[in-house]
Scaffold this motif. Structure first.
Motif, PDB file in Angstrom:
ATOM      1  N   UNK A 171       0.771  -1.122  -0.019  1.00 21.54           N
ATOM      2  CA  UNK A 171      -0.026  -0.011   0.126  1.00 21.54           C
ATOM      3  C   UNK A 171       0.924   1.175   0.124  1.00 21.54           C
ATOM      4  N   UNK A 172       1.181   1.886  -1.171  1.00 19.67           N
ATOM      5  CA  UNK A 172       1.853   2.951  -1.348  1.00 19.67           C
ATOM      6  C   UNK A 172       1.070   4.173  -0.807  1.00 19.67           C
ATOM      7  N   UNK A 173       1.677   5.267  -0.415  1.00 17.71           N
ATOM      8  CA  UNK A 173       1.004   6.554  -0.266  1.00 17.71           C
ATOM      9  C   UNK A 173       0.483   6.978  -1.576  1.00 17.71           C
ATOM     10  N   UNK A 174      -0.846   7.663  -1.470  1.00 19.99           N
ATOM     11  CA  UNK A 174      -1.532   8.268  -2.698  1.00 19.99           C
ATOM     12  C   UNK A 174      -0.434   9.425  -3.175  1.00 19.99           C
ATOM     13  N   UNK A 175      -0.544   9.428  -4.608  1.00 24.99           N
ATOM     14  CA  UNK A 175       0.352  10.486  -5.226  1.00 24.99           C
ATOM     15  C   UNK A 175      -0.604  11.459  -5.721  1.00 24.99           C
ATOM     16  N   UNK A 176      -0.564  13.046  -4.893  1.00 23.19           N
ATOM     17  CA  UNK A 176      -1.412  13.936  -5.249  1.00 23.19           C
ATOM     18  C   UNK A 176      -1.486  14.279  -6.818  1.00 23.19           C
ATOM     19  N   UNK A 177      -2.528  14.950  -7.143  1.00 24.29           N
ATOM     20  CA  UNK A 177      -2.924  15.088  -8.519  1.00 24.29           C
ATOM     21  C   UNK A 177      -2.222  16.599  -8.829  1.00 24.29           C
ATOM     22  N   UNK A 178      -1.486  16.564 -10.086  1.00 28.12           N
ATOM     23  CA  UNK A 178      -1.040  17.810 -10.327  1.00 28.12           C
ATOM     24  C   UNK A 178       0.143  18.668  -9.462  1.00 28.12           C
ATOM     25  N   UNK A 179       0.998  17.881  -8.773  1.00 22.98           N
ATOM     26  CA  UNK A 179       1.880  18.395  -7.958  1.00 22.98           C
ATOM     27  C   UNK A 179       3.044  17.836  -8.544  1.00 22.98           C
ATOM     28  N   UNK A 180       4.108  18.931  -8.358  1.00 23.20           N
ATOM     29  CA  UNK A 180       5.577  18.285  -8.881  1.00 23.20           C
ATOM     30  C   UNK A 180       6.280  17.547  -7.782  1.00 23.20           C
ATOM     31  N   UNK A 181       6.914  16.558  -8.382  1.00 20.81           N
ATOM     32  CA  UNK A 181       7.811  15.645  -7.447  1.00 20.81           C
ATOM     33  C   UNK A 181       9.051  15.538  -8.060  1.00 20.81           C
TER      34      UNK A 181
END
Length: 195
Positions: A171-181
């Motif tokens: 279970x990976x942490x959710x990736x936020x939408x439209x944010x720079x990584x």
């Protein structure tokens, strides 16, 4: 050179994603415009010279919103699509639950396939190869770049970068939408924690 990963803006989560070609929601468009405006306001800081993107509609729309604002080119790379969920792509969740009860990504065995789609193993191997080819193809790029893709793809890339084992059952942490990584700087990977 810095590579920034961006998950596409919000799509309609009442449908199965994967290779769905459904568009962004109004909120997804708003999120993508907000990111584009932030990048434009701080364009000297971010110095984005090119955008690469999955060719699925939700990623394509996000990439185009950013590219239009920054006046940069986009190259579409189909290999960075989300997992190929075959017959379930774009299917309403209720219908999918009735036709394919218990068929969920985190419950699938490593080599089991979605109907007419990929297994977790094939998905991982596709993204691993795509990422290696992508990094090797960049050479010395003037300025920084963005890769617009999907949450599942970003989770695989993060395990590759952090030299961790990938599992679809994790279970990976959710990736936020439209944010720079930010993930790659110069010729070194940045060690990144879950975002």
């Amino acid at each position: 050179m810095i590579i920034y990963l961006v998950r596409h803006g919000q799509d309609d989560n009442s449908y199965r994603g994967g290779w769905s070609n459904l568009p962004l929601t109004d909120m997804g468009i708003k999120q993508s415009k907000k990111l584009a405006n932030e990048l434009y306001r701080s364009r000297k800081k971010y110095n984005i010279k090119k955008i690469y993107s999955s060719d699925l509609k939700r990623a394509e729309q996000t990439a185009k919103i950013i590219a239009d604002k920054l006046k940069v080119c986009i190259d579409f790379i189909p290999q960075f699509r989300e997992v190929n969920n075959g017959d379930l792509a774009g299917m309403n969740n209720e219908t999918a639950d009735k036709q394919y009860p218990g068929l969920y990504w985190r419950l699938m065995e490593w080599e089991n396939h979605y109907p007419n789609g990929e297994s977790p193993k094939e998905f991982y191997e596709r993204i691993k190869l795509a990422w290696e080819c992508f990094i090797n193809s960049l050479g010395k790029t003037d300025g920084n770049i963005i890769l617009v893709t999907h949450g599942g793809v970003i989770n695989v890339i993060k395990t590759l970068v952090n030299r961790q084992k990938y599992s679809n059952k994790e279970k990976y942490e959710g990736i936020p939408c439209a944010k720079l990584i930010p993930i790659y700087e110069g010729n070194k990977y940045k060690n990144i924690s879950d975002t």
